[in-house]
Design a protein around this motif. Sequence first.
Motif, PDB file in Angstrom:
ATOM      1  N   ILE A  14       0.960  -1.304   0.182  1.00  0.00           N
ATOM      2  CA  ILE A  14       0.028   0.050   0.022  1.00  0.00           C
ATOM      3  C   ILE A  14       1.039   1.288   0.035  1.00  0.00           C
ATOM      4  O   ILE A  14       1.818   1.262   0.817  1.00  0.00           O
ATOM      5  CB  ILE A  14      -0.843   0.026   1.401  1.00  0.00           C
ATOM      6  N   ILE A  15       0.607   2.161  -0.943  1.00  0.00           N
ATOM      7  CA  ILE A  15       1.389   3.431  -1.137  1.00  0.00           C
ATOM      8  C   ILE A  15       0.631   4.401  -0.544  1.00  0.00           C
ATOM      9  O   ILE A  15      -0.637   4.934  -1.041  1.00  0.00           O
ATOM     10  CB  ILE A  15       1.903   3.914  -2.448  1.00  0.00           C
ATOM     11  N   ARG A  16       0.965   5.191   0.722  1.00  0.00           N
ATOM     12  CA  ARG A  16       0.210   6.129   1.543  1.00  0.00           C
ATOM     13  C   ARG A  16       0.192   7.548   0.634  1.00  0.00           C
ATOM     14  O   ARG A  16       1.099   7.566  -0.307  1.00  0.00           O
ATOM     15  CB  ARG A  16       0.766   6.272   2.743  1.00  0.00           C
ATOM     16  N   PRO A  17      -0.719   8.320   0.758  1.00  0.00           N
ATOM     17  CA  PRO A  17      -1.088   9.659   0.061  1.00  0.00           C
ATOM     18  C   PRO A  17       0.595  10.288   0.305  1.00  0.00           C
ATOM     19  O   PRO A  17       0.909  11.233  -0.478  1.00  0.00           O
ATOM     20  CB  PRO A  17      -1.819  10.552   0.785  1.00  0.00           C
ATOM     21  N   ASP A  18       1.321  10.054   1.204  1.00  0.00           N
ATOM     22  CA  ASP A  18       2.707  10.791   1.362  1.00  0.00           C
ATOM     23  C   ASP A  18       3.737   9.984   0.659  1.00  0.00           C
ATOM     24  O   ASP A  18       4.948  10.283   0.829  1.00  0.00           O
ATOM     25  CB  ASP A  18       3.025  10.937   2.899  1.00  0.00           C
ATOM     26  N   LYS A  19       3.495   8.905  -0.165  1.00  0.00           N
ATOM     27  CA  LYS A  19       4.404   8.211  -0.878  1.00  0.00           C
ATOM     28  C   LYS A  19       5.074   7.079  -0.007  1.00  0.00           C
ATOM     29  O   LYS A  19       6.062   6.479  -0.604  1.00  0.00           O
ATOM     30  CB  LYS A  19       5.315   9.134  -1.649  1.00  0.00           C
TER      31      LYS A  19
END
Length: 253
Positions: free
Chosen positions: A157-162
């Motif tokens: 999973i790639i979070r919004p903050d990368k």
Amino acid sequence: MKLEILAKRDAKTIYRDGDRVLKVFDESFKKSDILNEALNQARVEETGLNIPKILEVTKVDGKWAIISEYIEGENLATLMAEHPKKRKKYLELFVDLQMEVHTKRAPLLNKLKDKMMRKISETNLDATTRYELHTRLEGMPTHTKVCHGDFNPSNIIIRPDKTPFILDWSHATQGNASADVARTYLLFSLAAEKGEADPELADKYLKLFCQKSDTARQYVQQWLPIVAASQSVKGKPEEREFLLKWVNVVDYE
């Protein structure tokens, strides 16, 4: 409690409850396997890798459940499918993450070789083939690297903050990284066989991993029959059939 279903798999359902994820197992799951999965995840947490933290092991409506953090973000498999021009970049990230996993140590995790020895014994392969596989496995170098055991883009999973997070540590062991790589190669190959992935992705992945880690491709290939046999014990009949084709993919010496 209003729960959002994130995924349904054989004998388990994964729900979201706000900032928590509940993995609820049905009665066919052994309690020891569920507790071992939670213990695996807790031990990997201690390595410092970015993974969801275990919050609780409990019962939900009479069924065992593992509750962990919900990680907001996008699935790497979805990103690769939706942005084909960025696929090479995403594959690089994927390989870098797997290599980072292999730098970690968790001395209390189950040993990969022991698990594979047991799984090969459980197959319905003939005695001669089982003997060859056991002998080959016994002769492979023994390492103590953290191995995910099911490392594929859908578990990233790639979070919004990368920031990338790695999910699903139910198959984690300590052992030889090339066995873990062979498992990922077979997962990509199986997805291609089902028409769910680019047929060239498995080879692109293996080539990139071997380049980045300075690992001989032939060395990973030596693991393929062993890993395929050990994975053939469970799963759908068509998946078992696919894996068993790989058992003799490398001629025994």
